[in-house]
Design an enzyme around this catalytic site. Sequence first.
Site, short mmCIF file in Angstrom:
data_model
loop_
_atom_site.label_atom_id
_atom_site.label_comp_id
_atom_site.label_asym_id
_atom_site.label_seq_id
_atom_site.Cartn_x
_atom_site.Cartn_y
_atom_site.Cartn_z
N THR A 166 19.14 42.55 -34.73
CA THR A 166 19.78 43.87 -34.73
C THR A 166 20.39 44.13 -33.36
OG1 THR A 166 18.27 44.73 -36.39
CG2 THR A 166 19.34 46.35 -34.98
N THR A 179 25.08 42.36 -30.03
CA THR A 179 25.25 40.92 -29.90
C THR A 179 24.86 40.23 -31.21
OG1 THR A 179 24.70 41.12 -27.56
CG2 THR A 179 24.74 38.90 -28.48
N GLU A 215 11.84 43.59 -35.70
CA GLU A 215 12.30 42.43 -34.94
C GLU A 215 11.14 41.53 -34.54
OE1 GLU A 215 16.35 44.11 -32.78
OE2 GLU A 215 14.42 44.49 -31.85
N LYS A 257 13.12 44.48 -25.79
CA LYS A 257 13.96 44.73 -26.95
C LYS A 257 13.62 46.11 -27.52
CE LYS A 257 14.50 41.57 -30.05
NZ LYS A 257 15.94 41.91 -30.12
N ALA A 277 18.80 40.77 -26.93
CA ALA A 277 17.77 41.33 -26.06
C ALA A 277 18.42 42.35 -25.14
CB ALA A 277 17.10 40.24 -25.24
N ASP A 278 17.64 43.35 -24.77
CA ASP A 278 18.12 44.33 -23.79
C ASP A 278 17.92 43.82 -22.37
OD1 ASP A 278 18.91 46.49 -25.63
OD2 ASP A 278 16.80 46.46 -26.16
#
Length: 231
Positions: A29, A32, A106, A97, A86-87
Amino acid sequence: MASAEELKRAAGEAALDHVTDGMCLGIGTGSTAEAFIRVLADKVQAGLNVIGVATSERTEKLCRELSIPMATLETLPQLDLTIDGADELDGALRLIKGGGGALLREKIVAAASKRMLVIADESKTVETLGAFPLPIEINGFGMVATYLAIQEAADGLGLSGELTLRRTGEDPFITDSGHLILDASFGRIPDPEALSRALHDVPGVVEHGLFLGLAKEALVAGADTVRHLTV
């Protein structure tokens, strides 16, 4: 200079090299992951045979719109590969994340997979996790008590910073699983493993956005190339 969207697409295209015919695929999600979904859909239309399991209702909807065959984790409880964004990610491929609010699903999907491959642009790489606020998914019951317990756990690890209830407009943000999210602006997190254990000890915490030991590979898109990182 490549735009952010071009870098996301480059990471998504590179991820296709890791997808083989017949795979059961966890599909992530976020922006990206959505870039990957769109290039995956082109491959499916060209004859690639995969079945996807989505990490969010948003991903499920997009995949079905693009005619990617989908199943549930109940019918496909063991997956070959999960591809997700990923953040933040550090050199050990520890992740933050949950910026999109799908961290619980996730993590469940990633844990059900033989491999997790992270796709990101180079802006997401950090030396130490924590610049991005850590999402913590909590039960609505006892929210204030949970908030205070998280604050106490963080204080015990020398972490401080604001805990903010995520909202959609004036209303609390509700995850796909019916929970709330607190975004914790701790700053640098020198010991993510200790914080993970402390948060899991708080009864009202459902899950948190520290993904530790799940990702063994990452594709990080930069201006000139896509780096393949492994641990």
